[in-house]
Write an enzyme that holds these catalytic residues in place. Structure first.
Site, short mmCIF file in Angstrom:
data_model
loop_
_atom_site.label_atom_id
_atom_site.label_comp_id
_atom_site.label_asym_id
_atom_site.label_seq_id
_atom_site.Cartn_x
_atom_site.Cartn_y
_atom_site.Cartn_z
N HIS A 292 -52.44 -13.77 -20.74
CA HIS A 292 -53.81 -13.96 -21.33
C HIS A 292 -54.50 -12.84 -21.95
O HIS A 292 -55.35 -12.71 -22.72
CB HIS A 292 -54.99 -14.32 -20.52
CG HIS A 292 -54.59 -15.74 -19.92
ND1 HIS A 292 -54.46 -16.80 -20.80
CD2 HIS A 292 -54.22 -16.33 -18.54
CE1 HIS A 292 -53.89 -17.96 -19.75
NE2 HIS A 292 -54.09 -17.76 -18.66
ZN ZN Z 1 -51.73 -19.70 -15.32
#
Ligand code: ZN
Length: 390
Positions: A132
């Site tokens: 992320h």
């Molecule tokens: Zn995840």
């Protein structure tokens, strides 16, 4: 091609610790490493500690001002700048944060270098897969994006085609963003639908920028998807893309948070199906990438019951010495689990779903089935852009 696999490991990666109330408890890494040893897999691989990623490597993906912000927060966590996602609920700042994040990134970069140079055919960094993290900010428990950095390093070394397959329950948004405009990198993510899960991206319509059309593929799975659906989705999308793209290296992210016990998401996948996908990724690397395979960890918040078993299977597959699902877990490991966590560890390397079964795409699809709708949406959005039939 070189035989033995590398396991990237430096005990200091367990210092990636957001604190006692955070779901990403580093005990998951320590317990995985111990379970690898309990099955004797440490003798079947070369255990290698790569050096931390330096500034010039971090800059392959991350903005200089962001790296400086991480360093500042690392020295004084009170100075964390929320504008960079630091000092937030998801990514609290802690002393030494820069160093340990760079160390984890360094393991993935080292894995990529080893595989590219032929020092190892496969390399695993289960502490990595921090997918992320964005070029200019922390996100979703991720500070530096080791997956993106490994891929960027491969490109720097001369790779022309790298495929990234992400089966974490969350969308691999940071990796997709890093290579959004780069046709040399194919990113494929299977994840729970953005309507019901962080980071609310990974819609089928996200297919890459102009000049890189079809370089991003997203399969947004309905909440509640179980083994048969998850495997059907994987096999209905991934092998065809890899066969067509012919990557020189396959990079895979094996977040274990698809599991039915995972507290942060809503898929219902078993350990046995996770293992089946690991086996499939290994086979794809051999079939289409001359065996060059970099395998990363990722999410996974059932830190005792799921993560160590899932990633021990991953190491075993890379080592070429698979651990049978029916295997009984050595008692010494269960004792360590109890000593560290006061929880009872699992007894076997299976959830009892082995062998897992699914029906392939070529057997036809059911227009009323939500899983099939998700697969078809992904295929329709991306496949024609790659010259493939939807
Ligand atoms: Zn995840």
């Amino acid at each position: 091609m070189s035989g033995r696999a590398q396991l990237m490991w430096d005990e200091a990666v367990t210092g990636y610790d957001f604190g006692p109330d955070h779901p990403m408890d580093p005990v998951r890494l320590a317990l995985t490493r111990r379970l690898v040893d309990a099955f004797g897999l440490d003798r079947e691989v070369d255990v290698v500690a790569a050096k931390p990623a330096g500034d010039s490597t971090l800059r392959l993906v991350h903005r200089e001002d962001y790296v400086e912000a991480v360093k500042a927060a690392s020295v004084d966590p009170r100075a964390a700048d929320a504008a960079y996602g630091l000092g937030t609920m998801d990514d609290p700042a802690f002393a030494g944060m820069h160093e340990v994040s760079a160390l984890i990134a360094g393991q993935s970069v080292g894995a990529a270098e080893a595989v590219w140079r032929g020092d190892a055919l496969h390399a695993v960094n289960f502490a990595g897969g921090l997918h992320h993290a964005m070029p200019g900010g922390a996100s979703g428990f991720c500070i530096y994006n080791d997956a993106s950095l490994a891929i960027a390093r491969l490109l720097e070394l001369g790779a022309e085609r790298v495929a990234y397959v992400d089966v974490d329950v969350h969308h691999g948004d940071g990796v997709q963003a890093a290579f959004w405009e780069d046709p040399r990198v194919l990113t494929v993510s299977l994840h729970e639908h953005p309507r019901t899960l962080f980071p609310q991206t990974g819609w089928p319509e996200e297919t890459g920028a102009a000049g890189a059309e079809g370089s991003a593929v997203n399969v947004a799975l309905p909440a509640g998807t179980g083994d048969a659906g998850w495997l059907r989705a994987f096999h209905s999308v991934v092998p065809e893309l890899i066969a067509d793209f012919r990557p020189q290296v396959l990079v895979t992210q094996h977040g274990a948070d698809t599991h039915f016990e995972d507290p942060l998401a809503h898929l219902a996948v078993s350990l046995d199906a996770q293992r089946a996908v690991q086996v499939a990724c290994h086979e794809l690397a051999h079939e289409y990438a001359e065996g060059r395979w970099v395998a990363l960890g990722g999410g996974g918040y059932a830190v005792v019951d799921v993560v160590p078993r899932s990633w021990t299977h991953l190491v075993a597959i890379a080592a070429g010495r698979e651990v049978a699902p029916s295997s009984v877990i050595p008692e010494s490991w269960r004792q360590e689990v109890f000593a560290r966590t006061r929880q009872l560890g699992p007894v076997r390397m299976t959830d009892g779903r082995w062998p897992v079964s699914f029906v392939g795409w070529d057997a036809g699809y059911d227009p009323a089935d939500r899983l099939d709708q998700a697969v078809l949406a992904a295929r329709r959005a991306a496949f024609p852009l790659r010259g493939l039939l939807a």
